[in-house]
Design an enzyme around this catalytic site. Sequence first.
Site, PDB file in Angstrom:
ATOM      1  N   HIS A  27       0.843  -1.194   0.000  1.00 20.21           N
ATOM      2  CA  HIS A  27       0.000   0.000   0.000  1.00 20.21           C
ATOM      3  C   HIS A  27       0.871   1.234   0.000  1.00 20.21           C
ATOM      4  O   HIS A  27       2.031   1.212   0.419  1.00 20.21           O
ATOM      5  CB  HIS A  27      -0.953   0.001   1.209  1.00 20.21           C
ATOM      6  CG  HIS A  27      -0.277   0.264   2.517  1.00 20.21           C
ATOM      7  ND1 HIS A  27      -0.149   1.519   3.065  1.00 20.21           N
ATOM      8  CD2 HIS A  27       0.325  -0.578   3.405  1.00 20.21           C
ATOM      9  CE1 HIS A  27       0.477   1.442   4.215  1.00 20.21           C
ATOM     10  NE2 HIS A  27       0.786   0.190   4.446  1.00 20.21           N
ATOM     11  N   CYS A  28       0.291   2.348  -0.489  1.00 20.63           N
ATOM     12  CA  CYS A  28       0.977   3.633  -0.425  1.00 20.63           C
ATOM     13  C   CYS A  28       0.146   4.554   0.452  1.00 20.63           C
ATOM     14  O   CYS A  28      -0.494   4.102   1.388  1.00 20.63           O
ATOM     15  CB  CYS A  28       1.197   4.206  -1.832  1.00 20.63           C
ATOM     16  SG  CYS A  28      -0.321   4.507  -2.740  1.00 20.63           S
ATOM     17  N   ALA A  29       0.113   5.835   0.146  1.00 22.75           N
ATOM     18  CA  ALA A  29      -0.559   6.781   1.030  1.00 22.75           C
ATOM     19  C   ALA A  29      -2.062   6.608   1.053  1.00 22.75           C
ATOM     20  O   ALA A  29      -2.715   6.887   2.060  1.00 22.75           O
ATOM     21  CB  ALA A  29      -0.209   8.209   0.610  1.00 22.75           C
ATOM     22  N   PHE A 570       3.608   9.389   5.953  1.00 22.24           N
ATOM     23  CA  PHE A 570       4.409   8.251   5.518  1.00 22.24           C
ATOM     24  C   PHE A 570       5.890   8.527   5.700  1.00 22.24           C
ATOM     25  O   PHE A 570       6.364   9.639   5.429  1.00 22.24           O
ATOM     26  CB  PHE A 570       4.110   7.934   4.051  1.00 22.24           C
ATOM     27  CG  PHE A 570       2.914   7.055   3.866  1.00 22.24           C
ATOM     28  CD1 PHE A 570       3.047   5.755   3.445  1.00 22.24           C
ATOM     29  CD2 PHE A 570       1.648   7.525   4.159  1.00 22.24           C
ATOM     30  CE1 PHE A 570       1.945   4.928   3.289  1.00 22.24           C
ATOM     31  CE2 PHE A 570       0.541   6.724   4.006  1.00 22.24           C
ATOM     32  CZ  PHE A 570       0.689   5.415   3.574  1.00 22.24           C
TER      33      PHE A 570
END
Length: 677
Positions: A27-29, A570
């Site tokens: 996953h990213c942001a 992040f």
Amino acid sequence: MSSNTATTSQHIITEIGGAANVSSLTHCATRLRFQLHDQSQVNVAALEKDPAVLGVVKQGNTGLQVIMGGGVADYYAEIMRDPAMAAGGGSEGKASTAKNAKEYGGVRGKYSWIDYSFEFLSDTFRPVLWALLGASLIITMLVLADNALGWQDFRAPMSEQPPTYQFLHAMWRSVFYFLPIMVGATAARKLGANEWVGAAIPAALLTPEFIGLKDVAREIPTSVEGAMQYQVDVFGLPMTIQDYGGQVFPPLLAAIALFFVEKGLKKIIPTAVHMVFVPFLSLLILIPATAFIMGPVGIGLGNAIAQGLFWLNDLSPFILAVVIPLLYPFLVPLGLHWPLNAIMIVNINTLGYDFIQGPMGAWNFACFGVITGVLILSIKERNKPMRQVSAGGMFAGLLGGISEPSLYGVLLRFRKSYWRLLPGCLVGGIIVGIFDVKAYAFVFTSLLTITAMDPWLGYTLGIGAAFITSLLLTLALDYRTKQEREDMRAQIAAELDAANEAEEQRIAAASPRPQGASISIAAPLAGRVVPLSDVPDAAFAAGAVGQGVAIDPTGDTVVAPAEAKVMAAFPTGHAIGLKLSGGVQVLIHIGVDTVNMEGKGFELLVAKGDQVAAGQPLVRFDRAAIEAAGYSPITPVLVTNHKKFGAVEAVRASGNVEPGAELIAVAVKEAETTGAV
């Protein structure tokens, strides 16, 4: 459909074709990034019916992005907790295609077999922790009635105990005596074998019929002075009859053997009759194997260790006092410390004192120092589950001398904690060794039994030093790896955010906004405003991630557009999520696909959970580094929870903008003016 994290996560797994269709997940942001075996199994329409899913974007022939907004990490963690995902996927987003893969949700170290060994022991004992903790507090109550109040001698033989006290002893002995059954069940379940068969194997060695074989057995002297062993011929072979109550190592060995026996039997027995013949043959094979081989081996190993301690004490009591507390942290998880209790009693009966209990106190109080440090950190972090575990372990330890709740609840679960424990064991052992502490009664080493040691002042100094050393190390260095700490704090923050969100909704319902009101969002960085449709990313351009505009930056700093709380920060620094007053959630994503830069060119200036003021710097970035890496620096500024509000309009749709200038206006829905949320 409910939009809570667990329900939504299960919905996502189902509509992408199940866990078996997932080859990897990261996953990213804002997005869950799946790689799938068969993309055609995805039901996009069904996925988007869940209000928590902001959009779905297919990538290539196998990729799938499910857009979740700022809370994506919580959904990722929940999905990875699913047993099917844990078995078919893997930690850190890598899939495992091996059959019968063991579940492991923790952080991997360099040597996977060490990780799994600790995890196996921890997950075996964690389910019975409640029973152990309850029993240990009953022991604490009985010790307190003896030492502090003088009501009844805790160590008196059962025949000399009043009926009330006999019953109270039965209440705690039930857990420790039948611990092999519990361990057999939980160990088998952890390995993927049948837990009830795993329980039945050690249970056979606790039955009156098995114990009654002593009546027809022959006595055989052992290497331990004053101790006898019993043997009887079964199937024409000599079987050792021993007391398996409280033993842990034999059921662990039996559960491991059960895993392989079941696996082999299922290959050769037709599936239609697995339920009948697999457990039948497993019991037929493994109960004798445990009685003849694995049980005696486990107890024999413990006895061998005891003999080594006798030898070491004769060589140098000081060395023994240092070795014992360093050895106990590794004996207790395997159940190999139980035979030493018998050695302690034999020592007191034959020598008039015992040389093991004093040094053992150093290990216990180092353990209690770690658990007290965990309690203090848990209170500071508002970590309710760990606070409950550590508080119970601390009180059970300091007042009852019971280390199991601390060991199985924390030490085996978080492998870094051993490096906080062992220095305390060493320091305490050295001091106890200097004073040559001896015990003149068989007691649980707690605060209430200090006077059973001689010299008690030297013993107090030793256990105090052990406690303080491990406590300070735990407070200074924490008891978790960096990843474990971040994951736990993220989960706590998510739970607090959910509670705050619910409270804000309650307040909003009670205090409706005036009809036609809007919320203004200022520009978070300098640059040229471009329409969202010009962003070179399909999900951003379509508004699937959120509504708003984008900025082609000319500066190098992202600032807070208003007073806000940092919802997502992040470590890579490429994106940051904010929650503004009024409940508006804003995502500032610096560049496109810049998550792949792994933080190079970004400097994160805040942390998740921080309260920030308008204009406060959040992230510094290097546009040249972004372009050199082949990515677009265009930065979307989005309202991710726009479905809760009315229209999201760009106040400034083109031209240059400076930080603080009005950029976006978010309308309040008419429904909210009547108190609806």
